[in-house]
Design an enzyme around this catalytic site. Sequence first.
Site, PDB file in Angstrom:
ATOM      1  N   GLU A 135       4.564  -0.550   1.200  1.00 36.64           N
ATOM      2  CA  GLU A 135       4.698  -0.790  -0.241  1.00 36.64           C
ATOM      3  C   GLU A 135       4.643  -2.281  -0.604  1.00 36.64           C
ATOM      4  O   GLU A 135       4.703  -2.638  -1.761  1.00 36.64           O
ATOM      5  CB  GLU A 135       6.011  -0.216  -0.808  1.00 36.64           C
ATOM      6  CG  GLU A 135       6.203   1.258  -0.606  1.00 36.64           C
ATOM      7  CD  GLU A 135       7.547   1.758  -1.150  1.00 36.64           C
ATOM      8  OE1 GLU A 135       8.267   0.978  -1.828  1.00 36.64           O
ATOM      9  OE2 GLU A 135       7.880   2.922  -0.905  1.00 36.64           O
ATOM     10  N   GLU A 158       0.829  -1.207   0.000  1.00 42.56           N
ATOM     11  CA  GLU A 158       0.000   0.000   0.000  1.00 42.56           C
ATOM     12  C   GLU A 158       0.861   1.254   0.000  1.00 42.56           C
ATOM     13  O   GLU A 158       2.035   1.219   0.335  1.00 42.56           O
ATOM     14  CB  GLU A 158      -0.934   0.008   1.209  1.00 42.56           C
ATOM     15  CG  GLU A 158      -0.334  -0.472   2.528  1.00 42.56           C
ATOM     16  CD  GLU A 158       0.853   0.325   3.031  1.00 42.56           C
ATOM     17  OE1 GLU A 158       0.816   1.572   2.936  1.00 42.56           O
ATOM     18  OE2 GLU A 158       1.815  -0.285   3.509  1.00 42.56           O
TER      19      GLU A 158
END
Length: 352
Positions: free
Chosen positions: A317, A174
Amino acid sequence: MSHTLPQFSVSPLDESLKAELQAKIDNKTKPIGALGQLEDLALQIGLIQQSLTPALQRPAMLVFAGDHGVVEEGVSPYPQEVTRQMVVNFLGGGAAINVFARQHDMRVRIIDAGVNYEFSAHPDLIRAKVSMGTSNFLKIPAMCLPRCVKAMTNGYKLAQAEADAGTNVMGMGEMGIGNTTSASALVAVLCGLPIEQCVGRGTGLDDAGVKHKVAVIRQAIAHHHVDKADPVAVLATFGGFEIAMMVGAMLGAAERRVILLIDGFIATAALLVASRIAPAVLDYCIFAHCSAEAGHALLLQELKAKPLMNLGLRLGEGTGAALVYPLVQAAVNFLNQMASFDSASISRQGSA
């Protein structure tokens, strides 16, 4: 609160092969249990795939991005436009997740779940935007229920499309400035934990910033009076579009018996919500690491999870999920390629 969700049908693992898989693992040329958590992984993956010779195919990393209205309360040292800037960095191949995914031949797909920007078309970008970021949950719910459900449904369909294309192992990451604030609120409410234990420095808050972040979340929780027995209502109130889309993607992937590589605090908070909707989703999860973000260790305990690494990561991420992929490969490879006592003509322990 009423809401219409997809009919999630995540099945618990079928353990009919368990004894046969365990015997195969134990018959490898090593002392029983000598490969530690790799043995647990091999068993889990064999059960997920219902195979004595599991295989990893078309590994993918799905990175969901969204903006958060609560950023206007000063809960992050970075401005909101960094979400957009980092998405551009992802698409340019320059972020940490790109580096680690390339190293392990994982495909990276960037999903615009709710970034406050309209991106140009790109082969690695999936446009699934629900709205231009969430509302400030200190004042009103982050998402109305229909938009939250739409984000979940979009994620569900995306993951199923990846599975239909042949992917059987997915990492989920994310990007969203302010999303540790959302994750902290979700964990505090759903787990009933003290807010102070759930809040960390995020992208680098100082002590005063952390105290302010705690105060904002406390005030928001007191304001909304949301029922923690309704995980979708909690998600709509405090979550983000990227978190909601991850929830749906996890459930959609688990329905198709896909191995899920769970990253850090934000991804695990999404999984917490998913597990309250369909508890069997946990059977398909491999927990990559325990992050340095406050609250992650407590959340892992809540889920009875055994992370594979503890490297002090706190980037998000999907980086931890990408880094752990070689361990997943190793578990599959030893199960499939390592000699047995019989094939290698090696005496077992205690044999005369």
